[in-house]
Motif scaffolding. Structure first.
Motif, short mmCIF file in Angstrom:
data_model
loop_
_atom_site.label_atom_id
_atom_site.label_comp_id
_atom_site.label_asym_id
_atom_site.label_seq_id
_atom_site.Cartn_x
_atom_site.Cartn_y
_atom_site.Cartn_z
N GLY A 12 2.20 -24.66 36.24
CA GLY A 12 1.85 -23.61 35.27
C GLY A 12 1.78 -22.24 35.92
N ILE A 13 1.20 -22.18 37.13
CA ILE A 13 1.10 -20.89 37.83
C ILE A 13 2.50 -20.37 38.16
CG2 ILE A 13 0.39 -19.81 40.01
CD1 ILE A 13 -2.12 -21.58 39.92
N LEU A 14 3.38 -21.25 38.67
CA LEU A 14 4.73 -20.80 39.04
C LEU A 14 5.52 -20.32 37.82
CD1 LEU A 14 5.80 -23.45 41.71
CD2 LEU A 14 5.07 -21.10 42.07
N THR A 15 5.48 -21.09 36.72
CA THR A 15 6.26 -20.66 35.55
C THR A 15 5.64 -19.41 34.93
OG1 THR A 15 5.13 -22.41 34.26
CG2 THR A 15 7.35 -22.87 34.99
N SER A 16 4.31 -19.26 35.04
CA SER A 16 3.68 -18.05 34.50
C SER A 16 4.06 -16.83 35.30
CB SER A 16 2.15 -18.22 34.50
OG SER A 16 1.77 -19.27 33.63
N ILE A 17 4.00 -16.95 36.65
CA ILE A 17 4.36 -15.83 37.52
C ILE A 17 5.78 -15.35 37.20
CG2 ILE A 17 5.02 -15.24 39.90
CD1 ILE A 17 2.69 -16.92 40.88
N SER A 18 6.68 -16.30 36.99
CA SER A 18 8.09 -15.94 36.83
C SER A 18 8.36 -15.21 35.51
CB SER A 18 8.98 -17.18 36.94
OG SER A 18 8.69 -18.05 35.87
N MET A 19 7.39 -15.23 34.59
CA MET A 19 7.56 -14.49 33.33
C MET A 19 7.19 -13.02 33.45
SD MET A 19 5.73 -16.78 30.46
CE MET A 19 5.71 -18.46 30.99
N LEU A 20 6.35 -12.70 34.44
CA LEU A 20 5.75 -11.36 34.48
C LEU A 20 6.74 -10.23 34.76
CD1 LEU A 20 2.31 -12.20 36.08
CD2 LEU A 20 2.83 -11.63 33.69
N PRO A 21 7.70 -10.40 35.69
CA PRO A 21 8.59 -9.26 35.99
C PRO A 21 9.29 -8.70 34.75
CG PRO A 21 8.88 -10.98 37.63
CD PRO A 21 7.99 -11.55 36.56
N GLN A 22 9.72 -9.56 33.83
CA GLN A 22 10.39 -9.05 32.64
C GLN A 22 9.44 -8.17 31.82
OE1 GLN A 22 11.50 -11.79 29.51
NE2 GLN A 22 13.17 -10.48 28.83
N LEU A 23 8.20 -8.65 31.65
CA LEU A 23 7.23 -7.88 30.87
C LEU A 23 6.93 -6.55 31.56
CD1 LEU A 23 5.24 -7.61 28.54
CD2 LEU A 23 3.56 -8.87 29.89
N LEU B 43 10.84 -19.90 39.10
CA LEU B 43 10.88 -20.56 37.79
C LEU B 43 11.42 -21.98 37.91
CD1 LEU B 43 10.48 -20.23 34.73
CD2 LEU B 43 12.78 -19.30 34.59
N ILE B 44 12.52 -22.14 38.65
CA ILE B 44 13.14 -23.46 38.78
C ILE B 44 12.18 -24.45 39.45
CG2 ILE B 44 14.96 -24.75 39.97
CD1 ILE B 44 16.77 -22.23 39.46
N ILE B 45 11.51 -23.99 40.51
CA ILE B 45 10.54 -24.88 41.18
C ILE B 45 9.41 -25.23 40.20
CG2 ILE B 45 8.82 -25.04 43.03
CD1 ILE B 45 10.71 -23.18 44.68
N GLY B 46 8.91 -24.20 39.48
CA GLY B 46 7.84 -24.45 38.51
C GLY B 46 8.24 -25.46 37.44
N ILE B 47 9.45 -25.27 36.88
CA ILE B 47 9.89 -26.19 35.82
C ILE B 47 10.13 -27.60 36.39
CG2 ILE B 47 11.47 -26.51 33.89
CD1 ILE B 47 12.42 -23.63 34.34
N ALA B 48 10.66 -27.65 37.62
CA ALA B 48 10.88 -28.96 38.24
C ALA B 48 9.55 -29.69 38.41
CB ALA B 48 11.59 -28.79 39.59
N LEU B 49 8.49 -28.94 38.74
CA LEU B 49 7.17 -29.57 38.84
C LEU B 49 6.69 -30.08 37.48
CD1 LEU B 49 5.25 -27.26 41.37
CD2 LEU B 49 6.36 -29.45 41.79
N TRP B 50 7.05 -29.33 36.41
CA TRP B 50 6.71 -29.82 35.06
C TRP B 50 7.43 -31.13 34.76
CZ3 TRP B 50 2.51 -28.83 32.85
CH2 TRP B 50 1.96 -27.56 32.78
N VAL B 51 8.70 -31.24 35.22
CA VAL B 51 9.43 -32.51 35.03
C VAL B 51 8.66 -33.63 35.74
CG1 VAL B 51 11.57 -33.77 35.47
CG2 VAL B 51 11.67 -31.36 34.84
N TRP B 52 8.25 -33.37 36.98
CA TRP B 52 7.51 -34.34 37.77
C TRP B 52 6.20 -34.73 37.05
CZ3 TRP B 52 5.42 -33.13 43.40
CH2 TRP B 52 4.95 -34.31 43.97
N TYR B 53 5.52 -33.70 36.55
CA TYR B 53 4.28 -33.93 35.78
C TYR B 53 4.56 -34.85 34.59
CZ TYR B 53 0.27 -32.55 32.76
OH TYR B 53 -0.84 -32.53 31.94
N GLY B 54 5.65 -34.57 33.87
CA GLY B 54 6.02 -35.39 32.72
C GLY B 54 6.32 -36.84 33.12
N SER B 65 12.70 -31.63 27.91
CA SER B 65 12.84 -30.18 27.68
C SER B 65 12.81 -29.43 29.02
CB SER B 65 11.77 -29.66 26.73
OG SER B 65 10.50 -29.94 27.22
N ASN B 66 12.01 -29.89 29.97
CA ASN B 66 11.98 -29.20 31.25
C ASN B 66 13.21 -29.51 32.10
OD1 ASN B 66 9.37 -27.58 31.50
ND2 ASN B 66 8.61 -29.53 30.74
#
Lengths: 87, 87
Positions: A12-23, B43-54, B65-66
């Motif tokens: 969650g932290i990694l995917t959240s961080i990656s959203m911030l630059p666009q904003l 982002l890719i690392i974060g989403i990959a961790l979500w796959v692992w979590y799932g 979806s991840n």
């Protein structure tokens, strides 16, 4: 159990961080040419459903990270409405 | 149980759809100026961790979806590597 939650928190932290630059870029440059309001709405509804899913399954990492994502994307949608060029 | 899965599937479809326009735009215009490789990797690392979590939680909507999101963002990263301007 701790491991799964920890994994979810890191994810969650990694995917959240990656959203911030666009904003940050949109807020700084006040340029929303690249934002699509339809896609932002689709994304916000989708993420809101993930929050709901997390609530139904009582999974904190999913609830927190997707709530944060809803907030970020609502800010993007708000920026779009404020900064879009009036034709 | 069916309701939660259905909710996850709808949420996954919406968030997946909302990713596609960026990829289509990049592939069409071959312009990757707006992509940040560091953020894509985060982002890719974060989403990959979500796959692992799932996988750990045996939750199909999260896995599918991840996994799709990992694919889309690997395509973006690949496009970046192919189309970035050589200085």
């Amino acid at each position: 159990m701790i491991n799964e939650n920890l994994l979810g928190i890191i994810a969650g932290i990694l995917t959240s961080i990656s959203m911030l630059p666009q904003l940050i870029k949109v807020l700084k440059e006040k340029n929303v040419d690249d934002l699509s309001p339809v896609m932002l709405l689709t994304l916000i509804i989708g993420i809101a459903l993930w929050v709901w899913y997390g609530v139904m399954k009582s999974e904190a990492p999913i609830i927190y990270s997707n709530s944060f994502a809803v907030l970020v994307n609502l800010c993007l949608l708000g920026s779009y409405l404020i900064y879009r060029k009036k034709e």
